[in-house]
Design an enzyme around this catalytic site. Structure first.
Site, PDB file in Angstrom:
ATOM      1  N   LYS A  73      -2.684  69.687 -29.930  1.00  0.00           N
ATOM      2  CA  LYS A  73      -3.037  69.017 -28.618  1.00  0.00           C
ATOM      3  C   LYS A  73      -3.956  67.805 -28.711  1.00  0.00           C
ATOM      4  O   LYS A  73      -3.314  67.077 -29.781  1.00  0.00           O
ATOM      5  CB  LYS A  73      -4.049  70.134 -27.964  1.00  0.00           C
ATOM      6  CG  LYS A  73      -3.334  71.462 -27.878  1.00  0.00           C
ATOM      7  CD  LYS A  73      -3.991  72.557 -27.087  1.00  0.00           C
ATOM      8  CE  LYS A  73      -3.160  74.000 -27.168  1.00  0.00           C
ATOM      9  NZ  LYS A  73      -3.749  75.056 -26.271  1.00  0.00           N
TER      10      LYS A  73
ATOM     11  N   GLU B 135       3.942  82.025 -24.388  1.00  0.00           N
ATOM     12  CA  GLU B 135       2.546  81.933 -24.377  1.00  0.00           C
ATOM     13  C   GLU B 135       1.870  82.427 -23.228  1.00  0.00           C
ATOM     14  O   GLU B 135       1.937  81.658 -22.117  1.00  0.00           O
ATOM     15  CB  GLU B 135       2.275  80.433 -24.828  1.00  0.00           C
ATOM     16  CG  GLU B 135       2.691  79.825 -26.066  1.00  0.00           C
ATOM     17  CD  GLU B 135       1.959  78.647 -26.389  1.00  0.00           C
ATOM     18  OE1 GLU B 135       1.486  78.564 -27.577  1.00  0.00           O
ATOM     19  OE2 GLU B 135       2.015  77.766 -25.769  1.00  0.00           O
TER      20      GLU B 135
END
Ligand code: PGA
Length: 250
Positions: A11, A166
């Site tokens: 990320k 997810e």
């Protein structure tokens, strides 16, 4: 057996020098892993990480890319740039892209097709919000994201696609789906792939789980029939913990 993939999604963490240092630490820890290992640093860290993992078994991925190849798109990054750097995979449709940046299934589908056309393996992320799960819509949301995300992708190209389930409520929250709950959605996604393509395609496709996966829960999740790897955020940011995840079967 399916070609499992253990992946770290870094990320917006790590500067280029920190990312290179983390990558160098990871190299020896995962060198004997039995399965594929991938890391996805931010765009500006990619060259440093590619350099740091040269000659290793680590696959370098991007976390996103533009839905067009080139042109006047200030702030965007093209698939051609990623290809030129030697990027092999790209995470597309992550829930943070969908929900923070408003990416639609249609935009994500354009990116999936562009990645495939340029020889980069897309990791297509799907998953429901908490309110969608509570309303009994988890499967329907995943079906729609799969069907629209894969629109126009041929069965031959599907060999080069990875799916990551997810559940949004499990991302970065410490709440993991139970192995049974996750497996149920993975099985449902496989059924949907069988409907859209064939039983053989459904059996073969790699479906990762993502959402607070860590060294403590990886074994139980990976023991499930339909779970073929992990897309890991928080627990991928430390070499020790990512090393344990990549070697979960040892
Ligand atoms: P997490 O993130 O492991 O921190 O929950 C997973 C992801 O968003 O890919």
């Amino acid at each position: 057996m399916r070609n499992y993939l253990i992946a770290g999604n870094w990320k917006m963490n790590k500067t280029p020098s920190e990312a290179a240092a983390l990558a160098k630490e990871i190299v020896p820890m995962v060198k004997d892993a039995d399965y594929r290992v991938m890391v996805a640093p931010s765009f500006v860290c990619i060259p440093a990480v590619i350099d740091a993992v040269k000659g290793s078994n680590i696959i370098v991925a991007a976390q996103n890319m533009a839905n067009t190849e080139a042109g006047a798109f200030t702030g965007e990054t093209s698939v051609l740039m990623l290809k030129d750097l030697g990027v092999e995979m790209v995470i597309l449709g992550h829930s943070e892209r969908r929900h923070i940046y408003g990416e639609t299934n249609e935009i994500i589908n354009e990116k999936v097709k562009l990645a495939l056309a340029n020889g980069i393996t897309p990791v297509l992320c799907i998953g429901e919000l908490l309110e969608e799960r509570e309303a009994g819509k988890a499967e329907a949301v995943c079906y729609e994201q799969l069907e629209k995300g894969l629109a126009g992708v041929s069965e031959a190209d599907l060999d080069n696609v990875v799916i990551a389930y997810e559940p949004v409520w499990a991302i970065g929250t410490g709440k993991t789906a139970t192995p049974d709950d996750a497996d149920a959605i993975h099985a449902a996604c496989r059924k949907k792939i069988a409907e859209l393509y064939s039983d053989a395609a459904a059996e073969k496709i790699v479906i990762q789980y993502g959402g607070s996966m860590n060294p403590g829960n990886v074994k139980n999740l990976m023991a499930m029939e339909n779970i073929d790897g992990g897309l890991i955020g928080g627990a991928s940011l430390k070499a020790d913990s990512f090393g344990e995840l990549a070697n979960f079967n040892k």
